[in-house]
Design an enzyme around this catalytic site. Structure first.
Site, PDB file in Angstrom:
ATOM      1  CG  HIS A   1     -13.916  -4.066 -46.534  1.00 34.87           C
ATOM      2  ND1 HIS A   1     -13.315  -4.218 -45.298  1.00 34.87           N
ATOM      3  CD2 HIS A   1     -13.608  -5.200 -47.232  1.00 34.87           C
ATOM      4  CE1 HIS A   1     -12.676  -5.382 -45.252  1.00 34.87           C
ATOM      5  NE2 HIS A   1     -12.847  -5.999 -46.409  1.00 34.87           N
TER       6      HIS A   1
ATOM      7  CG  ASP B   1     -30.532 -18.455 -33.873  1.00 37.36           C
ATOM      8  OD1 ASP B   1     -31.537 -18.120 -34.526  1.00 37.36           O
ATOM      9  OD2 ASP B   1     -30.577 -19.267 -32.922  1.00 37.36           O
TER      10      ASP B   1
END
Length: 447
Positions: free
Chosen positions: A171, A385
Site C-alpha cells: 500500500h 480486461d
C-alpha cells in the site's frame, strides 16, 4: 463464505507452480526514489489483497490463449514503465521510506484449481473470499514490507476455462486508484498495445512535507484515544454482506430531515452503518467512538495532481463522538458529523497531513473503537480486461489486515437485476444480530 450447492463451505484443491520473480522485460534505471510523506505513513506499510474472477472464452484472438502466459509476459512489459514495483523498500532516517529500484522483480505464481466459476458463485460472487489462501500465494500480514517484493500475483486456471487473478500490493507504493491504473497498464499490454495509454508519473515530491512543516488542520485519525478503550472480543466473528440498492437507499433517506436530503449516498450509508455498528457493539455510553473514511483527494489540488500519478493521494478524515450520543440521537446527528469532516478535506488538509507525518514520526491510524470505510465502486477493478472481457468480480478480496474494523463498498447487481452497493461487515455473532435488527429498523423508518 463461499458455499457449495449442498450448503457446505466450498472445498477445492489448487496445484501451484514454484514462485517466480518477474523482472522488467528491458533494462530499467537503477536509482533510489523517495516516497511521499503521505505514502510512507505507518498505517500504509502492509500489503492489500485484491482479486478478479474471469469467465472463459475470451475476445477475438484470445479464445485459445493461456491467461497465465499472457499476463506473465504483459507484467514483465509493464514493469518497464512501472519499474519501481520491481524494486525493494528501504527505510532511512526518521523512518523515511524510499524505493531502491533494483529490478529484482515481483513474485508471480502459476496455478490450477479443480473448481469452476459457478461453484464460486457465478454471477453472484460476493466478498469476503475465505478461500484466499488457495488463490493467492503467501500473504503474511505480519511479515513486513521492508526489503521484500512489492507485489505478489497468482493466476489460477479454473476447470471451466475461467481464471482468477489475485494479488497483494504494498500500500505504501500506491492507493487503490493507482493500483487500478497499474493493472490497466498490464491489461492493455496483454491485449497487444505497444505501451500503456496512461503513462505512470512518479512525482512523489508533490506530496512531501513542507519546510518547515506546519500542522494547520485537525487530524483525529491520528489522535490517541482519550482513555483506554474496551477491546472488542474477536471470538466468534462472522462475516455478512449487505446490499443497498435504490429501494434501500430511498428507505434510509426517509430517516433524514429536509436540510440533509442533499447528502450523497456514500455519506448516508456510512452514517447509517456507523450508527448500527455502534449500537451493536454495546459500548459504554461515555466511550469515544470514531468513523474514518477514505477520500480520493487528487482533484482537491490546484493544479490537480498529474494524470498518471499512482502514489497515495487519499485522506482518511475521522469523526468522533461518544457511543451514547451516536446511539441516543437520530441518524442526522452522525450524518452532520460526516458531512463536516468530508468538507474539510482540501489541499491544505493534505499538506497538513504530510507535515504531521514528519512532526509526529509517521504515526499509525487510531483503530480502537473505530470503523474504517472505503468506497471502491467507481475505481474500475472489474473493468480490467486482459483479453477475456471484464471480470465477473473485481475488487478487495477481504476486509484487509483489520477485518473487524474495516468495510468497503463494491458495485453489485442483485437477483432482481438492481444495481447497488454491497458492503461486507465483520462482527461477533451476538453483535451481528443487533446490527441486523438496527439496520432493518432504519430501513422501515423505525429506528
Amino acid at each position: 463464505m463461499v458455499m457449495a450447492e449442498s450448503g457446505d463451505p466450498l472445498v477445492f484443491t489448487v496445484r501451484r507452480g514454484d514462485p517466480q520473480l518477474i523482472t522488467p522485460a528491458k533494462p530499467t534505471p537503477h536509482e533510489l526514489k523517495l516516497l511521499s510523506d503521505i505514502d510512507d505513513q505507518d498505517s500504509l506499510r502492509f500489503r492489500q489483497p485484491a482479486i478478479m474472477f474471469y469467465r472463459g472464452g475470451g475476445s477475438q484472438g484470445f479464445q485459445n490463449k493461456d491467461p497465465v502466459k499472457v499476463i506473465r509476459e504483459a507484467l514483465a512489459e509493464a514493469l518497464v514503465y512501472y519499474y519501481p514495483w520491481a524494486g525493494r523498500l528501504r527505510e532511512g532516517d526518521g523512518r523515511k521510506l524510499s524505493v531502491d529500484c533494483t529490478a529484482e522483480g515481483v513474485v508471480f505464481v502459476e496455478a490450477d484449481a479443480d473448481v469452476t466459476l459457478e461453484q464460486f458463485g457465478g454471477d453472484n460472487l460476493t466478498p469476503p473470499f475465505p478461500c484466499l489462501e488457495n488463490l493467492l500465494y503467501d500473504l503474511p500480514y505480519s511479515a513486513g514490507v521492508i526489503g521484500r517484493p512489492l507485489l505478489l500475483m497468482q493466476v489460477t486456471r479454473l476447470m471451466c476455462g475461467g481464471f482468477v487473478v489475485a494479488l497483494s500490493a504494498t500500500h505504501a507504493i500506491t492507493d487503490a486508484s493507482g493500483l487500478v491504473q497499474f493493472l490497466n497498464g498490464i491489461a492493455e499490454l496483454a491485449r497487444g498495445a505497444a505501451a500503456p495509454s496512461l503513462l505512470p508519473v512518479w512525482r512523489r515530491e508533490l506530496l512531501k512535507a513542507r519546510d518547515p512543516p506546519r500542522v494547520t488542520c485537525t487530524h483525529h485519525e491520528y489522535d490517541e484515544m482519550a482513555k483506554k478503550a474496551t477491546p472488542m472480543t474477536l471470538d466468534d466473528m462472522i462475516f455478512r454482506s449487505f446490499f443497498f440498492g435504490p429501494t434501500e437507499i430511498s428507505a434510509l433517506r426517509s430517516n433524514v430531515p429536509p436540510h440533509l436530503q442533499s447528502c450523497s449516498t456514500f455519506e448516508l450509508l456510512i452514517s447509517c452503518l456507523w450508527r448500527c455498528r455502534t449500537v451493536a457493539l454495546n459500548y459504554d455510553p461515555n466511550e469515544e467512538v470514531r468513523l474514518m473514511f477514505a477520500i480520493n483527494a487528487r482533484s482537491k489540488f490546484n493544479p490537480p495532481l498529474p494524470a498518471g500519478y499512482y502514489g497515495n493521494a487519499c485522506a482518511f478524515p475521522a469523526v468522533k463522538s461518544t457511543s451514547g450520543k451516536i446511539c441516543g440521537n437520530s441518524l442526522d446527528y452522525a450524518l452532520e458529523l460526516v458531512k463536516e469532516a468530508k468538507e474539510k478535506v482540501t489541499e491544505e488538509y493534505m499538506r497538513s497531513m504530510a507535515d504531521l507525518m514528519v512532526v509526529k514520526g509517521r504515526p499509525p491510524f487510531t483503530v480502537e473503537q473505530t470503523y474504517l470505510v472505503s468506497d471502491i465502486t467507481r475505481l474500475g477493478f472489474a473493468d480490467v480486461d486482459f483479453g477475456w472481457g471484464k471480470a465477473a468480480y473485481g475488487g478487495p478480496a477481504n476486509n484487509g489486515s483489520l477485518p473487524h474494523v474495516a468495510s468497503f463498498f463494491v458495485a453489485f447487481k442483485n437477483a432482481k437485476g438492481e444495481n447497488g452497493k454491497l458492503v461486507p461487515i465483520s462482527l461477533p455473532a451476538a453483535a451481528m444480530e443487533i446490527f441486523v435488527r438496527e439496520l432493518q429498523a432504519l430501513l422501515k423508518g423505525q429506528p
